[in-house]
Design a protein around this motif. Structure first.
Motif, PDB file in Angstrom:
ATOM      1  N   GLN A 130       0.848  -1.185   0.000  1.00 49.02           N
ATOM      2  CA  GLN A 130       0.000   0.000   0.000  1.00 49.02           C
ATOM      3  C   GLN A 130       0.886   1.238   0.000  1.00 49.02           C
ATOM      4  OE1 GLN A 130      -2.985   0.137   3.051  1.00 49.02           O
ATOM      5  NE2 GLN A 130      -3.742   2.144   2.422  1.00 49.02           N
TER       6      GLN A 130
ATOM      7  N   MET B 149       0.913   5.617  -0.127  1.00 48.30           N
ATOM      8  CA  MET B 149       0.269   6.923  -0.062  1.00 48.30           C
ATOM      9  C   MET B 149       1.296   7.931  -0.547  1.00 48.30           C
ATOM     10  SD  MET B 149      -2.728   6.208   1.107  1.00 48.30           S
ATOM     11  CE  MET B 149      -3.384   7.820   1.529  1.00 48.30           C
TER      12      MET B 149
ATOM     13  N   SER C  52     -11.234   6.914  -9.227  1.00 50.06           N
ATOM     14  CA  SER C  52     -10.865   5.607  -8.708  1.00 50.06           C
ATOM     15  C   SER C  52     -10.783   4.609  -9.849  1.00 50.06           C
ATOM     16  CB  SER C  52     -11.897   5.145  -7.674  1.00 50.06           C
ATOM     17  OG  SER C  52     -11.602   3.852  -7.206  1.00 50.06           O
TER      18      SER C  52
ATOM     19  N   SER D 222      -3.359   7.201  -3.827  1.00 47.28           N
ATOM     20  CA  SER D 222      -3.331   5.972  -3.048  1.00 47.28           C
ATOM     21  C   SER D 222      -3.248   4.799  -4.017  1.00 47.28           C
ATOM     22  CB  SER D 222      -4.600   5.860  -2.191  1.00 47.28           C
ATOM     23  OG  SER D 222      -4.671   4.585  -1.580  1.00 47.28           O
TER      24      SER D 222
ATOM     25  N   GLN E 113      -2.834   0.546  -4.138  1.00 48.37           N
ATOM     26  CA  GLN E 113      -2.853  -0.691  -3.367  1.00 48.37           C
ATOM     27  C   GLN E 113      -2.725  -1.879  -4.307  1.00 48.37           C
ATOM     28  OE1 GLN E 113      -5.888  -0.960  -0.419  1.00 48.37           O
ATOM     29  NE2 GLN E 113      -5.308  -3.006   0.229  1.00 48.37           N
TER      30      GLN E 113
END
Length: 201
Positions: A133, A135, A171, A195, A197
């Protein structure tokens, strides 16, 4: 781990107090050592261990140790931008990096596109879950960041399964074999928050 994170705030406050109230080199040294020992003792009460080093001359501090669960950590604060850099490895081998020193692991998959100039703020890698993950921040707008992934991800063999465009937030979800890649870009006051992932399906 909560005790460790709590102590970051305590340590930062203690360092500022120590660096600004010393009346000379000898007084600063005494203050530094007393502060180091006080923080180490406080962390020991939470079941952890710590080695704290404060340097009022450079305005930095470093703390290394283990938490109550046996995971290791390292925290660095101060320096040119008064940044806080944090690294932790928990008992299951998950590595979490926070701050300006965060970086991608050497074995990060080459088929996962990364924007040029992306400023990482958090990277968490879990060998057990085979997940990662991230950021980060970028100066480009969300639409342009999303366009980058819409172009680069399919070129690396990723199949787009979800695409949501809400203007200032976009997204994207991709799949490739047994893996899933999720990308969210959101406009904020300092540019665009990103972000990423990567996980197993």
């Amino acid at each position: 781990m909560h005790g460790t994170l709590r102590m970051v705030t305590v340590l930062a406050a203690a360092c500022i107090f120590g660096w600004t109230t010393g009346c000379g080199k000898a007084a600063q040294t005494v203050t530094e050592k007393a502060t180091e020992k006080a923080i180490e003792k406080s962390i020991a009460k939470d079941g952890g261990k710590a080695d704290v080093q404060i340097d009022s001359k450079s305005g930095t501090m470093q703390m290394k140790g283990t938490d109550a669960s046996g995971g290791s950590y390292e925290i660095k604060t101060g320096g040119g931008k008064d940044a806080v850099n944090f690294t932790q490895t928990d008992a299951e081998g998950t590595v979490t990096q926070m701050g300006e020193s965060a970086k991608l692991p050497a074995d990060f998959p080459k088929d996962v596109p990364i924007l040029d100039g992306l400023q990482l703020s958090m990277v968490q890698v879990s060998p057990k879950d085979k997940s990662c993950q991230i950021m980060a921040k970028t100066t480009i707008l969300p639409a342009k960041a999303a366009a980058f992934y819409k172009e680069k991800a399919p070129a690396q063999g990723w199949k787009e399964t979800v695409s949501t465009d809400a203007g200032e937030m976009q997204s994207l979800v991709y799949e490739k074999y047994a893996r899933m890649l999720s990308v969210v870009v959101v406009k904020d006051d300092q540019g665009t928050a990103v972000s990423i992932q990567l996980s197993q399906k």
